[in-house]
Structure formats: structure tokens, C-alpha cells
Write an enzyme that holds these catalytic residues in place. Structure first.
Site, PDB file in Angstrom:
ATOM      1  N   LYS A 147       4.057   0.523  10.979  1.00  0.00           N
ATOM      2  CA  LYS A 147       3.992   1.907  10.294  1.00  0.00           C
ATOM      3  C   LYS A 147       3.728   3.054  11.177  1.00  0.00           C
ATOM      4  O   LYS A 147       4.485   4.048  11.219  1.00  0.00           O
ATOM      5  CB  LYS A 147       3.029   1.989   9.160  1.00  0.00           C
ATOM      6  CG  LYS A 147       3.657   1.467   7.796  1.00  0.00           C
ATOM      7  CD  LYS A 147       2.541   1.320   6.702  1.00  0.00           C
ATOM      8  CE  LYS A 147       3.100   0.343   5.370  1.00  0.00           C
ATOM      9  NZ  LYS A 147       1.806  -0.018   4.845  1.00  0.00           N
ATOM     10  N   GLU A 200       0.709  -1.355   0.020  1.00  0.00           N
ATOM     11  CA  GLU A 200      -0.181  -0.043  -0.044  1.00  0.00           C
ATOM     12  C   GLU A 200       0.814   1.105  -0.088  1.00  0.00           C
ATOM     13  O   GLU A 200       1.940   1.249   0.816  1.00  0.00           O
ATOM     14  CB  GLU A 200      -0.668  -0.312   1.337  1.00  0.00           C
ATOM     15  CG  GLU A 200      -1.984   0.782   1.144  1.00  0.00           C
ATOM     16  CD  GLU A 200      -2.892   0.664   2.446  1.00  0.00           C
ATOM     17  OE1 GLU A 200      -2.755  -0.262   3.252  1.00  0.00           O
ATOM     18  OE2 GLU A 200      -3.590   1.860   2.523  1.00  0.00           O
ATOM     19  N   ARG A 250       4.771 -13.454   9.172  1.00  0.00           N
ATOM     20  CA  ARG A 250       5.315 -12.076   8.801  1.00  0.00           C
ATOM     21  C   ARG A 250       6.766 -11.966   9.903  1.00  0.00           C
ATOM     22  O   ARG A 250       7.051 -12.650  10.644  1.00  0.00           O
ATOM     23  CB  ARG A 250       4.688 -11.045   9.293  1.00  0.00           C
ATOM     24  CG  ARG A 250       4.356 -10.698  10.674  1.00  0.00           C
ATOM     25  CD  ARG A 250       3.811  -9.205  10.914  1.00  0.00           C
ATOM     26  NE  ARG A 250       2.513  -8.957   9.937  1.00  0.00           N
ATOM     27  CZ  ARG A 250       2.509  -7.805   9.401  1.00  0.00           C
ATOM     28  NH1 ARG A 250       3.487  -6.860   9.340  1.00  0.00           N
ATOM     29  NH2 ARG A 250       1.572  -7.650   8.244  1.00  0.00           N
TER      30      ARG A 250
END
Ligand code: ATP
Ligand code: MG
Length: 577
Positions: free
Chosen positions: A289, A48, A279
Site C-alpha cells: 500500500k 482494513e 500471500r
């Protein structure tokens, strides 16, 4: 799909056999054996564009582009830009740069979810016509209330059974901008009682009067991630859609949408399959983030590309190398189970690569003056220093030698402790690439601190002179630079940004775990050859570690060096430096 592979190092499927196996490769091998996709392997990397890529993304990049490379397939670079308010061109540019820097190439396969907004809209009308979707007009609060909980089934919306024609009309008017944000949504008609909350009539479209970084004001309805992602994958002929574990519960939805679209001839079979992996979680690092933004905005670091940041722009400035990241990805592998990887594994991968590639240079970080009493005043000569101890093909350079040198303060002890074999009064050591010297005295200041060390040298013992090196054995071998010839430059000694393995564990604010000593600036003495270092040129400073000339702030003839990593792991088992 395009027949041409987009990987420069592409090879036949055979190359895949050279890589360690993992559960994803096993799935691909089985698909290739059964002919499910006719031997095709197409993956995608779908960030994204709402932030900078970080070390976790590096794992995903290596995985997706690496599989395409090893199986002679294709990896698509696709921006998942369905959220108009958070995305910016700046992020798109930095993401493309980072993927290229990692050594991968998407060839012609660059796309944006927003390229498919028209298609997705057409598909949505089809879903309404088939009775698979409806326009809901509940408020956001009511929707939440009707959704149920993990232990309680949801309730059908009052609008769930509204006529198809009415939903279609409302949906068109949503698109035409007749309603304000939140007035209606388009939802899939699946099962409000499903134990999987993702299947309780998930939202497909929301009204958002917002400008999009690519489509501008063309749309005021935006598709949800779930509705978009699977269809995009199918439209791009992706075979294996690899994502992180939090999407596992979304897989039934991914399949539900694609199967219905394929039944109606909107998508071609075979459909892509979603595969989830764990992950990357790294000790001493935060990767969320939100936290990275906070570190930058509150000034805990000097920006997104601060060499201590786990962003790929930061890692690059620090001197980390793409080959080290690829080695790391290979070494940690992929699995289905969440786990923590110790930061020292990443550092070891960098050291392994840097050791091979870096020329050696001399830097005296904490200087002490050394005077050779029997060396003629004003004289100098060259000593030959090999650029790489295992690679004679990299040649040698001349290091000027003279009467006054700088050595490391740590390499001298006036009263040596047991086992200290470097310089001390009466003791003889080798000056690396130079002569044997013997300490004959010290100069001290008023406070008693040693200001200079006096030595004599043996002119018959110069390194590299036939017969001279083996005259007698000494245990110490110390580095030096000539005081008259050395250059000075700013050197930034970076260390881990956090001083604990799990920053912010429990209720603790992770900001409190920042390592107060993660950046130390010094101006040491360097051998003259380092003065002309080019931005991003890397070296091993002998006995100290790997350093890189800063790619942003170095100027011609005036380099600034960043410490990439020390030669050995200096963090103990207790997690303290
Ligand atoms: P964040 O949760 O920090 O916002 P994200 O996962 O939403 O990150 P995306 O831009 O959506 O970020 O990620 C692009 C791809 O990178 C996704 O396929 C995602 O699964 C993968 N990815 C992100 N973080 C990691 C990680 N720590 N380890 C492995 N893959 C990751
Ligand atoms: Mg995401």
C-alpha cells in the site's frame, strides 16, 4: 448463523469436489467429516479500509468467497476498522464495489470491527476481572525496552501485579477520557519470557483521542488488531479464519484470547480456527500500500484507477475481467510456501476469458495508404466479417470496402526479407474478408519513405462468395479499413508498469524500475462499427490484442480505447519486452 447461503451460485458441499484440492479444503473436509462445526463453513474477508484493493486482495476474495460458495456456506464482508486515524468512507465504498465487481455477494453479512467496540470493551473488563489483563503505565520507550528481543526474554512491567480493582478503575477512566494518549495501555497477562514475542503481554487497548469514521467521538480507546480479530470471528460464528502467513506467529494469541473468553461463557464453542496461506507475490508488480500511495502521490501514474495500477479499479479500467481473476486464483492455488507468480500467468488467464467473450473488430494502428488502381472511383461495397471466428451465433457485420484503404505499415515490405509473405511488389495477398490483391507499385516522398502502395484486385475472389475463395492459394492475409469510412479514436497502448521482474530488489529504489514505455497514445484508424462502442465494451482488435472502451473518459460516439493485453506474451524469457 444464518441458514441461507449468501452465494448466488451456491450449491451443496458436493460442488467442492469439483475444485482442485488444497490444504485448506483438506482441513474443511476433515472438519466436515468429524462434525466439528456441524458441517458449517463460514469465512470472512476482512480488509482494513485504508486503501484500494489490489490484485493480492483478489486472491483472498476468491479464496474466502469461493470456499463459502463451494461448500454452501457464508462469507462475511467485514471491515477491520480499528485504527481511527487512517480509515475513510471513500475506501469502504471502493472496497465494496470491487468485491461486487469480482462477482461475489455477502448478502446480509456486512459488518465492521467497530460494530463490536461495545462488546470488546465488556470482554476486556471481564479479562481484567479474571486476572488475564492489566493496565500498564510504562512509557512507550520503557515498554519497548522491557519487551526483550528474539534472543532475550522480556521483563515484567512494574505494574503487572497491580490489584485487579486498580486496573479496572484505570481502564474505566481510560475509556472516560481522563488520560492523554499514551498515558496507559491495557495489556494481556501472558508470559514476558515467551519465545514468541506476540505472547509477551500484548497490548489490547490504546488511548487515542481521535474521531472514527463510524463511531465518531464515542470512544477514545481503541482495541488492537489481535484483541479484536479473533473475538470478531467468534462472534460472527466464523469457522475458518483464513489469513496470510505473517499472522502465523499470532495464532497462539488468537487462540489464547478466544479460549479464555469461551471459558467465561463470553464466546460460544466451537471456536474458529485461524489458517494461514502464502500471500500473492507477482513479478513486475508492487503490491504494498505504501508504494501504491507513492506512485499516485508522486504522479508516476494518473491516479488509483490508472489502467497500469495493480489496484482492482485500475485493472477494471484496463479491461481485466473478474472471470480472469477467478481463473487465475484457481490456477495458482493456495499454499503455505512463499513464492513468486509470473505476471504472464495472470495475462494468460485474462486472454483465455477475453478470447471467448470478445467480438472481433479491425483496427489499423500504424497506417499506410493502399490504393486499388482498378477499383472504380467513388464506389463502395460491404464485406461480411464474422464477429467471432468460433461463434457463428454472434453473427456478422458489414465492413465497407472502397478504392483507398489503410493497412498496417508492417504488412508491407518493399524489399521483403526471407519468410515475409505479406504484401511486397509483385506479391499477392488476401485482404481479410475481402479480395485478393497484388502489389503493382509504390509512391514515395522526397526522403524515400513509402507513402502509398498501389495494387490491383481480382473481382472474382471476394471472401464469402460461393466458389470465389479457393481460386488460388496465397500465404498472406492482412487486415484493412476503408479510408473513406474509417473512424479515428484515441487508443492507449498500455504495457507493464515496471520493466523488471522484481521492482526495487536489493537496495534499489523501485521507482527507477518504472517502464518508460508503459503508456503510448496513438490515434489509429478503426472500422466504423467501433465508433459507437459503449464504455467498458471489450473487443479483440484482430492481430493486435484485446481492447476496452475506457469506462471513465469515453463519450457517446467518441470512445477511447485501452489496450488490455496483447494477443501473445511479448515479454521474452530475459524479462525484456
Ligand atoms: P498491505 O500489507 O499492503 O497494507 P494488508 O494485508 O494489510 O495490505 P488488508 O486490508 O489487511 O491489507 O487485507 C485484507 C485481506 O487481504 C487480508 O486477509 C490479507 O491477508 C489479504 N491480502 C492482502 N494482501 C494479499 C496478498 N498479496 N495476497 C493474498 N492475500 C492478501
Ligand atoms: Mg492488514
Amino acid at each position: 448463523m444464518s441458514k441461507a447461503s449468501n452465494q448466488s451460485a451456491a450449491s451443496s458441499g458436493k460442488a467442492a469436489l469439483d475444485q482442485p484440492s488444497n490444504f485448506i479444503r483438506n482441513i474443511i473436509d476433515a472438519d466436515n467429516a468429524s462434525g466439528k462445526y456441524g458441517g458449517r463453513v463460514e469465512t470472512r474477508f476482512p480488509p482494513e479500509p485504508n486503501g484500494y484493493l489490489h490484485i493480492g486482495h483478489a486472491k483472498s476474495i476468491c479464496l474466502n468467497f469461493g470456499l463459502a460458495r463451494d461448500y454452501g456456506g457464508v462469507c462475511h464482508m467485514r471491515f477491520d476498522d480499528t485504527n481511527p486515524t487512517r480509515e475513510e468512507q471513500e475506501y469502504v465504498d471502493s472496497i465494496l464495489d470491487a468485491v461486487k465487481w469480482m462477482g461475489f455477494n455477502w448478502g446480509p453479512h456486512l459488518s465492521y470491527a467497530s460494530n463490536y467496540f461495545g462488546k470488546l470493551y465488556e470482554f476486556a473488563e471481564y479479562m481484567i476481572e479474571q486476572g488475564h489483563a492489566y493496565v500498564d503505565s510504562l512509557s512507550a520507550d520503557e515498554m519497548r525496552e522491557f519487551r526483550g528481543t528474539l534472543t532475550e526474554a522480556g521483563k515484567n512491567s512494574l505494574y503487572r501485579d497491580r490489584p485487579i480493582a486498580e486496573s479496572l478503575d484505570l481502564f474505566r477512566r481510560m475509556k472516560n477520557g481522563e488520560f492523554s494518549n499514551g498515558a496507559h495501555v491495557l495489556r494481556a497477562k501472558i508470559d514476558m519470557a515467551s519465545p514468541n514475542i506476540n505472547l509477551r503481554d500484548p497490548v489490547m487497548y490504546r488511548i487515542r483521542h481521535a474521531e472514527h469514521h463510524r463511531t465518531g467521538n464515542q470512544w477514545c480507546i481503541y482495541p488492537s488488531y489481535d484483541w479484536t480479530h479473533g473475538a470478531n470471528d467468534a462472534l460472527e460464528n466464523i469457522t475458518h479464519s483464513i489469513c496470510t502467513l505473517e499472522f502465523e506467529d499470532h495464532r497462539p494469541l488468537y487462540d489464547w484470547f478466544n479460549q479464555r473468553l469461551a471459558d467465561g461463557g463470553k464466546l460460544r464453542r466451537p471456536l474458529p480456527q485461524q489458517i494461514e496461506f502464502a500471500r500473492l507475490n507477482l513479478t513486475y508488480v508492487v503490491l504494498s500500500k505504501r508504494k501504491l500511495i507513492q506512485l499516485v502521490e508522486e504522479g508516476h501514474v494518473d491516479g488509483w484507477d490508472d489502467p497500469r495500477m495493480p489496484t482492482l479499479v485500475g485493472a477494471r479500467r484496463r479491461g481485466y475481467v473478474p472471470e480472469g481473476f477467478r481463473l487465475f486464483a484457481e490456477r495458482i492455488g493456495v499454499s503455505k510456501a512463499d513464492s513468486w507468480i509470473d505476471y504472464s500467468i495472470l495475462e494468460d488467464c485474462m486472454r483465455e476469458d477475453l478470447n471467448e467473450r470478445c467480438e472481433r473488430r479491425i483496427a489499423v494502428l500504424n497506417p499506410l495508404k493502399l490504393i486499388i488502381d482498378n477499383y472504380p472511383d467513388g464506389q463502395s461495397e460491404d464485406c461480411d466479417a464474422p464477429n467471432h471466428p468460433q461463434k457463428p451465433e454472434l453473427g456478422k457485420r458489414a465492413m465497407p470496402f472502397s478504392k483507398e484503404l489503410w493497412i498496417e505499415r508492417d504488412d508491407f515490405m518493399e524489399t521483403p526479407v526471407k519468410g515475409f509473405f505479406r504484401l511486397s511488389p509483385g506479391n499477392e495477398v488476401r485482404l481479410r474478408y475481402g479480395y485478393l490483391i497484388k502489389c503493382v507499385g509504390v509512391e514515395k516522398d522526397a526522403s524515400g519513405e513509402v507513402k502509398a502502395v498501389h495494387c490491383t484486385y481480382d473481382p472474382e475472389t471476394k471472401s464469402g462468395t460461393p466458389g470465389a475463395e479457393v481460386t488460388r492459394k496465397v500465404k498472406g492475409n492482412i487486415h484493412w479499413v476503408s479510408a473513406a469510412h474509417a473512424c479515428q479514436a484515441e487508443v492507449r497502448l498500455y504495457d507493464r508498469l515496471f520493466s523488471v521482474q522484481h521492482p526495487g530488489s536489493g537496495e534499489r529504489d523501485y521507482v527507477l524500475d518504472i517502464n518508460a514505455n508503459s503508456k503510448q497514445i496513438i490515434t489509429p484508424y478503426l472500422e466504423p462499427a467501433l465508433k459507437e462502442a459503449k464504455p467498458e465494451q471489450r473487443f479483440q482488435f484482430e492481430r493486435h490484442g484485446y481492447f476496452v472502451a475506457d469506462r471513465v473518459e469515453s463519450k457517446p460516439g467518441q470512445p477511447i480505447f485501452n489496450r488490455t493485453v496483447t494477443l501473445r506474451d511479448s515479454w521474452g524469457k530475459d524479462g525484456k519486452p
